[in-house]
Design a protein around this motif. Structure first.
Motif, PDB file in Angstrom:
ATOM      1  N   THR A   1       1.715   4.864  -0.016  1.00  0.00           N
ATOM      2  CA  THR A   1       0.934   5.983   0.496  1.00  0.00           C
ATOM      3  C   THR A   1       1.630   7.295   0.193  1.00  0.00           C
ATOM      4  O   THR A   1       2.819   7.445   0.448  1.00  0.00           O
TER       5      THR A   1
ATOM      6  N   LYS B   1       0.824  -1.202   0.000  1.00  0.00           N
ATOM      7  CA  LYS B   1       0.000   0.000   0.000  1.00  0.00           C
ATOM      8  C   LYS B   1       0.864   1.259   0.000  1.00  0.00           C
ATOM      9  O   LYS B   1       1.082   1.878   1.033  1.00  0.00           O
TER      10      LYS B   1
ATOM     11  N   TYR C   1      -5.797   0.175   8.748  1.00  0.00           N
ATOM     12  CA  TYR C   1      -5.253   0.922   7.619  1.00  0.00           C
ATOM     13  C   TYR C   1      -5.248   0.043   6.379  1.00  0.00           C
ATOM     14  O   TYR C   1      -5.536   0.435   5.311  1.00  0.00           O
TER      15      TYR C   1
ATOM     16  N   LEU D   1       3.654   5.362   9.456  1.00  0.00           N
ATOM     17  CA  LEU D   1       3.600   4.580   8.215  1.00  0.00           C
ATOM     18  C   LEU D   1       4.943   3.911   7.944  1.00  0.00           C
ATOM     19  O   LEU D   1       5.001   2.729   7.594  1.00  0.00           O
TER      20      LEU D   1
ATOM     21  N   THR E   1      -5.753   8.879   9.659  1.00  0.00           N
ATOM     22  CA  THR E   1      -4.710   7.903   9.356  1.00  0.00           C
ATOM     23  C   THR E   1      -4.099   7.343  10.634  1.00  0.00           C
ATOM     24  O   THR E   1      -3.871   6.132  10.737  1.00  0.00           O
TER      25      THR E   1
ATOM     26  N   THR F   1      -3.223  10.319   1.663  1.00  0.00           N
ATOM     27  CA  THR F   1      -3.740  10.806   2.932  1.00  0.00           C
ATOM     28  C   THR F   1      -3.490  12.308   2.996  1.00  0.00           C
ATOM     29  O   THR F   1      -2.361  12.765   2.822  1.00  0.00           O
TER      30      THR F   1
ATOM     31  N   THR G   1      -2.905   4.773  -1.535  1.00  0.00           N
ATOM     32  CA  THR G   1      -3.629   5.700  -0.670  1.00  0.00           C
ATOM     33  C   THR G   1      -2.993   7.087  -0.715  1.00  0.00           C
ATOM     34  O   THR G   1      -1.774   7.207  -0.658  1.00  0.00           O
TER      35      THR G   1
ATOM     36  N   TYR H   1       5.247   0.599   5.472  1.00  0.00           N
ATOM     37  CA  TYR H   1       4.581   1.031   4.240  1.00  0.00           C
ATOM     38  C   TYR H   1       5.567   1.755   3.335  1.00  0.00           C
ATOM     39  O   TYR H   1       6.512   2.391   3.807  1.00  0.00           O
TER      40      TYR H   1
END
Length: 120
Positions: A5, A3, A120, A25, A111, A61, A59, A30
């Motif tokens: 981000t 994922k 998440y 994160l 988040t 954010t 994603t 991530y």
């Protein structure tokens, strides 16, 4: 993790929620990229000040207020993310409609809460 981000509105200031989100994160493994007003680094991640045409963004954010989002509508849609998270204070009905029309899912959430509750 798969994922990727993009944190939009990233800040090097340690008291900013975008900074906390970047750190969390990264700590969770991530793949993170960041865009902000000022260059800098957070936990080894460079904050870009130019719009980069990232691929495979899962994603986005948002840590930009609604007034500061308008300049990035086309950019956000062009990345075709799997979702956009509107953190508290970033809710924007105008962008919601643009995302609906582009068939990009979004949620008004936090988040940091999503990460801390393993959602998440």
């Amino acid at each position: 993790m798969s994922k990727k981000t993009l944190v939009m509105g990233a800040s090097t200031k340690p008291n900013r929620y975008s900074n906390y989100a970047l750190e969390r994160l990264i700590d969770r493994g991530y793949d993170v990229v960041a865009f902000g007003k000022r260059e800098g680094q957070v936990s080894g991640i460079s904050i870009e000040t130019e719009l980069v045409p990232y691929e495979d963004v899962h994603t986005i954010t948002l840590y930009l207020g609604p007034k500061n989002q308008t300049a990035y509508y086309d950019y956000i849609v062009s990345l075709n993310p799997k979702r956009v998270i509107f953190n508290p204070g970033t809710e924007n009905p105008e962008l919601y409609q643009i995302l609906r029309e582009a068939k990009i899912p979004f949620e008004a959430s936090c988040t940091l809460v999503l990460l801390s509750t393993n959602q998440y």
